[in-house]
Design a protein around this motif. Sequence first.
Motif, PDB file in Angstrom:
ATOM      1  N   GLU A 256       0.832  -1.210   0.000  1.00 20.45           N
ATOM      2  CA  GLU A 256       0.000   0.000   0.000  1.00 20.45           C
ATOM      3  C   GLU A 256       0.861   1.252   0.000  1.00 20.45           C
ATOM      4  O   GLU A 256       0.571   2.221  -0.728  1.00 20.45           O
ATOM      5  CB  GLU A 256      -0.923   0.010   1.227  1.00 20.45           C
ATOM      6  CG  GLU A 256      -2.043  -1.001   1.186  1.00 20.45           C
ATOM      7  CD  GLU A 256      -2.824  -1.059   2.496  1.00 20.45           C
ATOM      8  OE1 GLU A 256      -2.597  -0.198   3.369  1.00 20.45           O
ATOM      9  OE2 GLU A 256      -3.653  -1.969   2.647  1.00 20.45           O
ATOM     10  N   MET A 257       1.914   1.250   0.790  1.00 19.23           N
ATOM     11  CA  MET A 257       2.794   2.423   0.846  1.00 19.23           C
ATOM     12  C   MET A 257       3.532   2.629  -0.473  1.00 19.23           C
ATOM     13  O   MET A 257       3.715   3.776  -0.914  1.00 19.23           O
ATOM     14  CB  MET A 257       3.793   2.285   1.998  1.00 19.23           C
ATOM     15  CG  MET A 257       3.152   2.357   3.373  1.00 19.23           C
ATOM     16  SD  MET A 257       4.360   2.095   4.637  1.00 19.23           S
ATOM     17  CE  MET A 257       4.118   3.573   5.588  1.00 19.23           C
ATOM     18  N   LEU A 258       3.958   1.528  -1.110  1.00 22.46           N
ATOM     19  CA  LEU A 258       4.614   1.660  -2.413  1.00 22.46           C
ATOM     20  C   LEU A 258       3.648   2.252  -3.438  1.00 22.46           C
ATOM     21  O   LEU A 258       4.033   3.123  -4.242  1.00 22.46           O
ATOM     22  CB  LEU A 258       5.134   0.299  -2.888  1.00 22.46           C
ATOM     23  CG  LEU A 258       6.379  -0.236  -2.173  1.00 22.46           C
ATOM     24  CD1 LEU A 258       6.662  -1.671  -2.618  1.00 22.46           C
ATOM     25  CD2 LEU A 258       7.578   0.650  -2.446  1.00 22.46           C
ATOM     26  N   ASN A 259       2.402   1.778  -3.422  1.00 23.92           N
ATOM     27  CA  ASN A 259       1.394   2.330  -4.345  1.00 23.92           C
ATOM     28  C   ASN A 259       1.154   3.810  -4.055  1.00 23.92           C
ATOM     29  O   ASN A 259       1.034   4.626  -4.982  1.00 23.92           O
ATOM     30  CB  ASN A 259       0.086   1.543  -4.246  1.00 23.92           C
ATOM     31  CG  ASN A 259       0.217   0.153  -4.833  1.00 23.92           C
ATOM     32  OD1 ASN A 259       1.070  -0.096  -5.665  1.00 23.92           O
ATOM     33  ND2 ASN A 259      -0.627  -0.761  -4.369  1.00 23.92           N
ATOM     34  N   GLU A 260       1.074   4.176  -2.771  1.00 26.99           N
ATOM     35  CA  GLU A 260       0.872   5.578  -2.387  1.00 26.99           C
ATOM     36  C   GLU A 260       2.069   6.423  -2.819  1.00 26.99           C
ATOM     37  O   GLU A 260       1.886   7.539  -3.326  1.00 26.99           O
ATOM     38  CB  GLU A 260       0.665   5.678  -0.866  1.00 26.99           C
ATOM     39  CG  GLU A 260       0.414   7.075  -0.350  1.00 26.99           C
ATOM     40  CD  GLU A 260      -0.935   7.650  -0.775  1.00 26.99           C
ATOM     41  OE1 GLU A 260      -1.111   8.863  -0.581  1.00 26.99           O
ATOM     42  OE2 GLU A 260      -1.788   6.911  -1.296  1.00 26.99           O
ATOM     43  N   ASN A 261       3.285   5.883  -2.644  1.00 29.24           N
ATOM     44  CA  ASN A 261       4.487   6.614  -3.083  1.00 29.24           C
ATOM     45  C   ASN A 261       4.460   6.850  -4.597  1.00 29.24           C
ATOM     46  O   ASN A 261       4.809   7.936  -5.071  1.00 29.24           O
ATOM     47  CB  ASN A 261       5.757   5.862  -2.698  1.00 29.24           C
ATOM     48  CG  ASN A 261       6.121   6.031  -1.244  1.00 29.24           C
ATOM     49  OD1 ASN A 261       5.602   6.908  -0.570  1.00 29.24           O
ATOM     50  ND2 ASN A 261       7.035   5.186  -0.764  1.00 29.24           N
ATOM     51  N   GLN A 262       4.052   5.839  -5.348  1.00 25.44           N
ATOM     52  CA  GLN A 262       3.981   5.984  -6.809  1.00 25.44           C
ATOM     53  C   GLN A 262       2.943   7.031  -7.199  1.00 25.44           C
ATOM     54  O   GLN A 262       3.174   7.876  -8.069  1.00 25.44           O
ATOM     55  CB  GLN A 262       3.655   4.637  -7.468  1.00 25.44           C
ATOM     56  CG  GLN A 262       3.655   4.666  -8.972  1.00 25.44           C
ATOM     57  CD  GLN A 262       5.011   5.060  -9.533  1.00 25.44           C
ATOM     58  OE1 GLN A 262       6.040   4.567  -9.093  1.00 25.44           O
ATOM     59  NE2 GLN A 262       5.013   5.974 -10.489  1.00 25.44           N
ATOM     60  N   ARG A 263       1.780   7.003  -6.507  1.00 25.18           N
ATOM     61  CA  ARG A 263       0.736   7.985  -6.787  1.00 25.18           C
ATOM     62  C   ARG A 263       1.229   9.398  -6.485  1.00 25.18           C
ATOM     63  O   ARG A 263       1.043  10.319  -7.295  1.00 25.18           O
ATOM     64  CB  ARG A 263      -0.504   7.669  -5.941  1.00 25.18           C
ATOM     65  CG  ARG A 263      -1.735   8.511  -6.275  1.00 25.18           C
ATOM     66  CD  ARG A 263      -2.900   8.197  -5.365  1.00 25.18           C
ATOM     67  NE  ARG A 263      -2.705   8.640  -3.986  1.00 25.18           N
ATOM     68  CZ  ARG A 263      -2.869   9.897  -3.570  1.00 25.18           C
ATOM     69  NH1 ARG A 263      -3.222  10.837  -4.408  1.00 25.18           N
ATOM     70  NH2 ARG A 263      -2.685  10.205  -2.310  1.00 25.18           N
TER      71      ARG A 263
ATOM     72  N   ALA B  10       4.366  10.378  -6.402  1.00 21.35           N
ATOM     73  CA  ALA B  10       5.406  10.703  -7.387  1.00 21.35           C
ATOM     74  C   ALA B  10       4.761  11.184  -8.688  1.00 21.35           C
ATOM     75  O   ALA B  10       5.249  12.139  -9.319  1.00 21.35           O
ATOM     76  CB  ALA B  10       6.301   9.495  -7.633  1.00 21.35           C
ATOM     77  N   ASP B  11       3.664  10.536  -9.078  1.00 14.08           N
ATOM     78  CA  ASP B  11       2.952  10.969 -10.290  1.00 14.08           C
ATOM     79  C   ASP B  11       2.383  12.382 -10.112  1.00 14.08           C
ATOM     80  O   ASP B  11       2.449  13.210 -11.031  1.00 14.08           O
ATOM     81  CB  ASP B  11       1.828   9.987 -10.633  1.00 14.08           C
ATOM     82  CG  ASP B  11       2.347   8.645 -11.120  1.00 14.08           C
ATOM     83  OD1 ASP B  11       3.537   8.565 -11.483  1.00 14.08           O
ATOM     84  OD2 ASP B  11       1.560   7.664 -11.120  1.00 14.08           O
ATOM     85  N   ILE B  12       1.832  12.671  -8.928  1.00 17.95           N
ATOM     86  CA  ILE B  12       1.287  14.016  -8.655  1.00 17.95           C
ATOM     87  C   ILE B  12       2.399  15.059  -8.699  1.00 17.95           C
ATOM     88  O   ILE B  12       2.248  16.123  -9.318  1.00 17.95           O
ATOM     89  CB  ILE B  12       0.550  14.044  -7.302  1.00 17.95           C
ATOM     90  CG1 ILE B  12      -0.743  13.224  -7.395  1.00 17.95           C
ATOM     91  CG2 ILE B  12       0.254  15.477  -6.865  1.00 17.95           C
ATOM     92  CD1 ILE B  12      -1.451  13.052  -6.060  1.00 17.95           C
ATOM     93  N   ILE B  13       3.524  14.771  -8.089  1.00 17.80           N
ATOM     94  CA  ILE B  13       4.654  15.719  -8.085  1.00 17.80           C
ATOM     95  C   ILE B  13       5.152  15.930  -9.506  1.00 17.80           C
ATOM     96  O   ILE B  13       5.459  17.056  -9.918  1.00 17.80           O
ATOM     97  CB  ILE B  13       5.773  15.223  -7.141  1.00 17.80           C
ATOM     98  CG1 ILE B  13       5.317  15.325  -5.684  1.00 17.80           C
ATOM     99  CG2 ILE B  13       7.062  15.998  -7.343  1.00 17.80           C
ATOM    100  CD1 ILE B  13       6.265  14.709  -4.682  1.00 17.80           C
ATOM    101  N   SER B  14       5.232  14.838 -10.259  1.00 19.35           N
ATOM    102  CA  SER B  14       5.664  14.959 -11.658  1.00 19.35           C
ATOM    103  C   SER B  14       4.691  15.841 -12.441  1.00 19.35           C
ATOM    104  O   SER B  14       5.106  16.705 -13.225  1.00 19.35           O
ATOM    105  CB  SER B  14       5.749  13.570 -12.274  1.00 19.35           C
ATOM    106  OG  SER B  14       6.070  13.650 -13.642  1.00 19.35           O
ATOM    107  N   SER B  15       3.396  15.661 -12.190  1.00 19.17           N
ATOM    108  CA  SER B  15       2.378  16.478 -12.859  1.00 19.17           C
ATOM    109  C   SER B  15       2.536  17.943 -12.462  1.00 19.17           C
ATOM    110  O   SER B  15       2.450  18.840 -13.307  1.00 19.17           O
ATOM    111  CB  SER B  15       0.995  15.964 -12.485  1.00 19.17           C
ATOM    112  OG  SER B  15      -0.006  16.798 -12.979  1.00 19.17           O
ATOM    113  N   TRP B  16       2.771  18.208 -11.178  1.00 18.81           N
ATOM    114  CA  TRP B  16       2.965  19.595 -10.723  1.00 18.81           C
ATOM    115  C   TRP B  16       4.218  20.204 -11.334  1.00 18.81           C
ATOM    116  O   TRP B  16       4.231  21.375 -11.708  1.00 18.81           O
ATOM    117  CB  TRP B  16       3.068  19.642  -9.197  1.00 18.81           C
ATOM    118  CG  TRP B  16       1.768  19.431  -8.468  1.00 18.81           C
ATOM    119  CD1 TRP B  16       0.516  19.355  -8.981  1.00 18.81           C
ATOM    120  CD2 TRP B  16       1.630  19.273  -7.058  1.00 18.81           C
ATOM    121  NE1 TRP B  16      -0.412  19.155  -8.011  1.00 18.81           N
ATOM    122  CE2 TRP B  16       0.254  19.098  -6.784  1.00 18.81           C
ATOM    123  CE3 TRP B  16       2.513  19.244  -5.982  1.00 18.81           C
ATOM    124  CZ2 TRP B  16      -0.246  18.926  -5.509  1.00 18.81           C
ATOM    125  CZ3 TRP B  16       2.003  19.077  -4.718  1.00 18.81           C
ATOM    126  CH2 TRP B  16       0.635  18.918  -4.471  1.00 18.81           C
TER     127      TRP B  16
END
Length: 153
Positions: A116-123, A125-131
């Motif tokens: 769950e934490m790995l999935n949250e980290n990936q999510r 990371a995607d948000i930061i990349s989008s920002w």
Amino acid sequence: MVVEENKSAWADSDSEESSSGTSSSSESDDEVQCLMADDTDEVFDFSNLEFTHEDLVTTLNDMVQEYKKLSQSFEEVKTERESCAKKAELVSSSKMQADLSKLATENEELKSRSEEMLNENQRLADIISSWTRSSASLDKLHGARSHLVIKPD
């Protein structure tokens, strides 16, 4: 094991013939006594002439019987101790199995939480990349707007 009475005569090993001729008169006057005590604190004086062969046989038979009783008691205690040790091992083994099961369950929960934490980290990371991309686009837009603005002369 009961000792049978021996019909042969007993030799007196403490006779005067065996005493040393070089000993002083005070030493030869002293009488050597052998004493034996049993559970009842009964004392036998083996140097006493009234002590008979039958007394010795009876006493020895009593000692043999007492030895048998003590041996039996020892074996019972030994068996009980071994039984207790085996029970303790089983209890310890059962406790270990319960602890092992508990640790396996906890391990599965931690694996699930880790995923769950790995999935949250990936999510995230995607948000930061989008920002980051949005910020770069905003900077480009801001740069293009500043070129479009005409400066008054």
